[in-house]
Design a protein around this motif. Structure first.
Motif, PDB file in Angstrom:
ATOM      1  N   ALA A 168       0.845  -1.190   0.000  1.00  0.00           N
ATOM      2  CA  ALA A 168       0.000   0.000   0.000  1.00  0.00           C
ATOM      3  C   ALA A 168       0.883   1.243   0.000  1.00  0.00           C
ATOM      4  CB  ALA A 168      -0.903  -0.008   1.229  1.00  0.00           C
ATOM      5  N   PRO A 186      -2.773  -3.262  -7.335  1.00  0.00           N
ATOM      6  CA  PRO A 186      -3.942  -3.172  -8.205  1.00  0.00           C
ATOM      7  C   PRO A 186      -3.695  -3.675  -9.618  1.00  0.00           C
ATOM      8  CG  PRO A 186      -3.677  -1.154  -6.937  1.00  0.00           C
ATOM      9  CD  PRO A 186      -2.444  -1.964  -6.713  1.00  0.00           C
ATOM     10  N   GLU A 219     -10.734   3.839  -5.481  1.00  0.00           N
ATOM     11  CA  GLU A 219      -9.752   4.841  -5.046  1.00  0.00           C
ATOM     12  C   GLU A 219      -8.333   4.285  -5.057  1.00  0.00           C
ATOM     13  OE1 GLU A 219      -9.581   8.032  -4.154  1.00  0.00           O
ATOM     14  OE2 GLU A 219     -11.667   8.438  -4.688  1.00  0.00           O
ATOM     15  N   ARG A 220      -8.207   2.996  -4.783  1.00  0.00           N
ATOM     16  CA  ARG A 220      -6.876   2.360  -4.735  1.00  0.00           C
ATOM     17  C   ARG A 220      -6.361   1.992  -6.119  1.00  0.00           C
ATOM     18  NH1 ARG A 220      -2.462   0.817  -4.471  1.00  0.00           N
ATOM     19  NH2 ARG A 220      -1.420  -0.460  -2.869  1.00  0.00           N
ATOM     20  N   TYR A 229      -6.334  -0.442   3.010  1.00  0.00           N
ATOM     21  CA  TYR A 229      -5.915  -0.390   1.608  1.00  0.00           C
ATOM     22  C   TYR A 229      -4.875   0.678   1.315  1.00  0.00           C
ATOM     23  CZ  TYR A 229      -9.050  -3.977  -0.057  1.00  0.00           C
ATOM     24  OH  TYR A 229      -9.656  -5.191  -0.290  1.00  0.00           O
ATOM     25  N   PHE A 230      -4.731   1.671   2.186  1.00  0.00           N
ATOM     26  CA  PHE A 230      -3.776   2.734   1.909  1.00  0.00           C
ATOM     27  C   PHE A 230      -2.613   2.772   2.897  1.00  0.00           C
ATOM     28  CE2 PHE A 230      -7.399   3.815  -0.567  1.00  0.00           C
ATOM     29  CZ  PHE A 230      -6.890   4.453  -1.683  1.00  0.00           C
ATOM     30  N   THR A 282     -13.546   1.925  -2.113  1.00  0.00           N
ATOM     31  CA  THR A 282     -12.146   1.805  -1.700  1.00  0.00           C
ATOM     32  C   THR A 282     -11.298   1.221  -2.812  1.00  0.00           C
ATOM     33  OG1 THR A 282     -12.921   1.436   0.569  1.00  0.00           O
ATOM     34  CG2 THR A 282     -10.628   0.873   0.079  1.00  0.00           C
ATOM     35  N   VAL A 329      -8.812  10.196   2.475  1.00  0.00           N
ATOM     36  CA  VAL A 329      -9.186   9.011   1.702  1.00  0.00           C
ATOM     37  C   VAL A 329     -10.527   8.471   2.193  1.00  0.00           C
ATOM     38  CG1 VAL A 329      -8.595   6.623   1.178  1.00  0.00           C
ATOM     39  CG2 VAL A 329      -6.821   8.372   1.111  1.00  0.00           C
TER      40      VAL A 329
END
Length: 280
Positions: free
Chosen positions: A4, A57, A85-86, A49-50, A82, A15
């Motif tokens: 991440a 991804p 965004e990722r 996820y961040f 999410t 986020v």
């Protein structure tokens, strides 16, 4: 394998705010969505996820990835926001949620990049997570499996059967997060099936337990990133959250469980989120 990203300009709070904004837009569509539970776990998803998950991804099926299972699959709109965004798929695809031909269905399916398994038949996610964790052990992979449970879901006996198995197998690469927002479709969880002292219950099953503020994404990232907390024990993070967090007209109400936002309420929700961002 890419972990991440380190956030350079954004914070985990921003986020999480974008995740909630996407959820509001999806819930203003013709099908509506499970807004309340998606909002309560938005900070958890942002932290995972961040800051925590070892995922790429561009290679969503990489064998050395960490796994995440949204056992409370009805909160799919939060996961979709999410993942978009990722970078697992374009953010623009969120606009088609729930529409004919869209792969973004009411519950997660494998057609969506980043989704490990279909979920939402409550009580199954932890057992599936045990399977992933055990398979990674046999394969010699130093990966982790994270499972997000709803607190109403803890009324399912299969959750506790899986909890016994995980502790017996010493699956210390398995991490559970309980979204403890205190509400389910039919009312307060403790008015239906009291479960406190929840931390002591998990400890009695052999788990390492932490009980934290579920709306502090930086704190969540620190706790989740440091798991396993005790060698030989699976870990459970009880995240104390608020259903519908951030929308005054829905926050802390069972009515937020599933909503189809009218144009008026969509505008109200957008204003409320912007006010929160401006205040931050």
């Amino acid at each position: 394998m890419t972990t991440a990203p380190v956030l350079e300009r954004d914070t985990l709070d921003t986020v999480a705010a974008r995740i909630r904004s996407h959820v509001v837009d999806m819930c203003a569509g013709p099908e509506g969505g499970h807004l309340g539970g998606a909002f309560s776990c938005a900070d958890v998803l942002a932290a995972l996820y961040f800051s925590v998950l070892n995922v790429d991804p561009q290679r969503p099926d990489a064998p050395d990835r960490d796994r995440f299972l949204l056992s409370k699959g009805h909160a799919a709109v939060g996961l979709y926001a999410t993942l978009a965004e990722r970078g697992f798929f374009p953010v623009e695809e969120l606009a088609g949620y729930g529409r004919p031909g869209s792969r973004l269905m009411g519950h997660p399916v494998r057609a969506v990049p980043g989704v490990e398994l279909p979920t939402g038949s409550l009580g199954h996610g932890l057992a599936l997570g045990c399977g992933f964790a055990l398979a990674d052990r046999y394969a010699g992979r130093d990966t982790r499996t994270f499972v997000l449970l709803g607190d109403g879901e803890l009324q399912e006996g299969s959750v506790w059967e899986a909890a016994i198995a995980a502790a017996s197998l010493r699956l210390d690469r398995l991490v559970v997060i309980v979204d403890r927002n205190g509400l389910q479709l039919t009312g307060a969880t403790d008015g239906i099936a009291p479960m406190e002292p929840l931390a002591d219950r998990w400890r009695s099953f052999g788990w390492a337990v932490r009980d934290v503020d579920g709306h502090d994404p930086d704190g969540l990232a620190e706790h989740l990133g440091s798991a396993p907390w005790e060698p030989g024990r699976p870990s459970v993070l009880i995240a104390r959250t608020v259903k519908g967090r951030g929308l005054p007209f829905l926050e802390g109400r069972s009515a937020s469980h599933y909503v189809t936002l009218s144009p008026r309420n969509h505008a109200r929700a957008v204003r409320a989120l912007r006010a929160t961002e401006d205040a931050g």
